[in-house]
Design an enzyme around this catalytic site. Structure first.
Site, PDB file in Angstrom:
ATOM      1  N   CYS A   1       0.657  -0.859   0.058  1.00 18.08           N
ATOM      2  CA  CYS A   1      -0.106   0.123   0.213  1.00 18.08           C
ATOM      3  C   CYS A   1       0.414   0.890  -0.140  1.00 18.08           C
ATOM      4  O   CYS A   1       0.838   2.380  -0.554  1.00 18.08           O
ATOM      5  CB  CYS A   1      -1.380  -0.364   1.049  1.00 18.08           C
ATOM      6  SG  CYS A   1      -2.194  -1.656   1.166  1.00 18.08           S
TER       7      CYS A   1
ATOM      8  N   HIS B   1      -3.181   7.450   2.570  1.00 22.26           N
ATOM      9  CA  HIS B   1      -3.780   6.186   2.125  1.00 22.26           C
ATOM     10  C   HIS B   1      -4.990   5.339   2.332  1.00 22.26           C
ATOM     11  O   HIS B   1      -5.351   5.825   3.826  1.00 22.26           O
ATOM     12  CB  HIS B   1      -2.593   4.644   2.068  1.00 22.26           C
ATOM     13  CG  HIS B   1      -2.945   3.637   1.843  1.00 22.26           C
ATOM     14  ND1 HIS B   1      -3.288   2.918   0.687  1.00 22.26           N
ATOM     15  CD2 HIS B   1      -3.577   2.504   2.985  1.00 22.26           C
ATOM     16  CE1 HIS B   1      -3.677   1.748   0.713  1.00 22.26           C
ATOM     17  NE2 HIS B   1      -3.869   1.312   2.332  1.00 22.26           N
TER      18      HIS B   1
ATOM     19  N   ASN C   1      -9.991  -0.477   0.756  1.00 24.00           N
ATOM     20  CA  ASN C   1      -8.553   0.243   0.090  1.00 24.00           C
ATOM     21  C   ASN C   1      -8.228  -0.692  -1.344  1.00 24.00           C
ATOM     22  O   ASN C   1      -8.484  -2.019  -1.506  1.00 24.00           O
ATOM     23  CB  ASN C   1      -7.580  -0.959   1.606  1.00 24.00           C
ATOM     24  CG  ASN C   1      -6.404  -1.015   1.141  1.00 24.00           C
ATOM     25  OD1 ASN C   1      -5.939  -0.368   1.102  1.00 24.00           O
ATOM     26  ND2 ASN C   1      -5.759  -1.083   2.778  1.00 24.00           N
TER      27      ASN C   1
END
Length: 320
Positions: free
Chosen positions: A114, A247, A277
């Site tokens: 990520c 993020h 996500n």
């Protein structure tokens, strides 16, 4: 030494939105209320069976090129951040290069989960500032739906597929003001996909597993620390920050980070509700949304931050 700045952004989400209620209808033991309350996620997107990370990256890249007024032939560096490459090799970046019709750019992948886009952007900046390259395409692209355990409601409801891209070009004025990358492999087991291909067969478990509480605590701490580190490196006070683009993992992580920095949520770009996500794609997707809707404008101080498996984390502070 040359400077560099972002000249175009692009994003792409495949298929139609899949709601929390759609997941319930598919037999997952959860509810819209349970997911939304704990994560802020309402929808996510899943790639079709024939779509790969390079396909999603291609759509996002074309939008970034159009926004920058560039052609594929102008690119001399392609860096793709992905944890879900099309295949073991060649790199997804080389596959993307071919689909774009570019045959001369340096091309390679970055794997920092990520944090991947922040890593990739920082690497591309070094290439440009060294004078070796002029125009970089930096992409985060993922098909995380392929590595989810659909029997684990604690993780399968969190992730989605998507891609985001930026054009980073040589500039006479500073665009990227500071960057910081970190990693601590001691935490490798709190978020991982512990499987591999060995002698043509899969060994281990090639599906995502996560210690949610450990990840939450770690993410809030390092995102706050990195924000302070970047502002100090640029010799700017925290109140000079116009936008934080973190993020997009969990709305509670974003809220906790904002509180730690004494930053109003109105200055935090949040898109997690719309796509969940998307790992390395989440930061460029959120950036693209805020640029296109006019929130992020020329001259704004913008901070991009990522944290992910490895554990890896980092950020980039730029003047847009």
């Amino acid at each position: 030494m040359s400077f560099c700045r972002i000249t175009g952004t692009g994003g792409y989400l495949p298929g139609t939105p899949v709601s929390n209620d759609d997941l319930v209808a598919r037999g997952i033991d959860t509810s819209d209320e349970w997911i939304a309350d704990r994560t802020g996620i309402r929808f996510r997107h899943f790639a079709a069976g024939h779509e790969h990370s390079s396909d999603l990256a291609l759509h996002a890249s074309r939008k970034a090129l159009d926004a920058a007024g560039r052609q594929a032939a102008d690119i001399d560096l392609i860096v793709v951040a992905t944890s879900t490459p099309d295949q073991v090799f060649p790199s997804t970046a080389c596959i993307l290069q071919n689909k774009l019709g570019n045959r001369t750019a340096t091309a390679f992948d970055v794997q920092a989960v990520c944090s991947g886009f922040v890593y990739a952007l920082t690497i591309a900046e070094k290439f440009i500032r060294s004078g070796s390259h002029r125009c970089a395409l930096v992409v985060g692209a993922e098909v995380f739906s392929r590595i989810l355990d659909w029997d684990d409601r604690g993780t399968c409801v969190l992730f989605g597929d998507g891609a985001g891209a930026v054009l980073l070009e040589r500039s006479v004025e500073p665009g990227i003001l500071a960057s910081a990358l970190h990693a601590d492999g001691h935490y490798h087991d709190i978020l991982s996909v512990p499987g591999q291909v060995c002698n043509g067969a899969v060994s281990g478990k090639p599906l995502l597993q996560m210690d949610g509480q450990a990840v939450f605590k770690f993410a809030v701490r390092v995102l706050g620390d990195t924000a302070v580190e970047l502002m100090q490196a640029a010799e700017l006070p925290m109140n000079a920050l116009d936008w934080l683009v973190p993020h997009q993992a969990n709305i509670r992580i974003l809220q906790s980070t904002a509180r730690r920095l004494d930053l109003p949520m109105e200055r935090v770009v949040t898109t997690v509700a719309e796509h969940g996500n998307t790992s390395a794609a989440s930061v460029p997707l959120a950036l693209d949304v805020a640029v296109r809707d006019g929130r992020i404008r020329h001259g704004h101080h913008v901070m991009l931050e990522g944290v992910g498996g490895g554990f890896t984390w980092g950020g980039v502070l730029l003047r847009y």
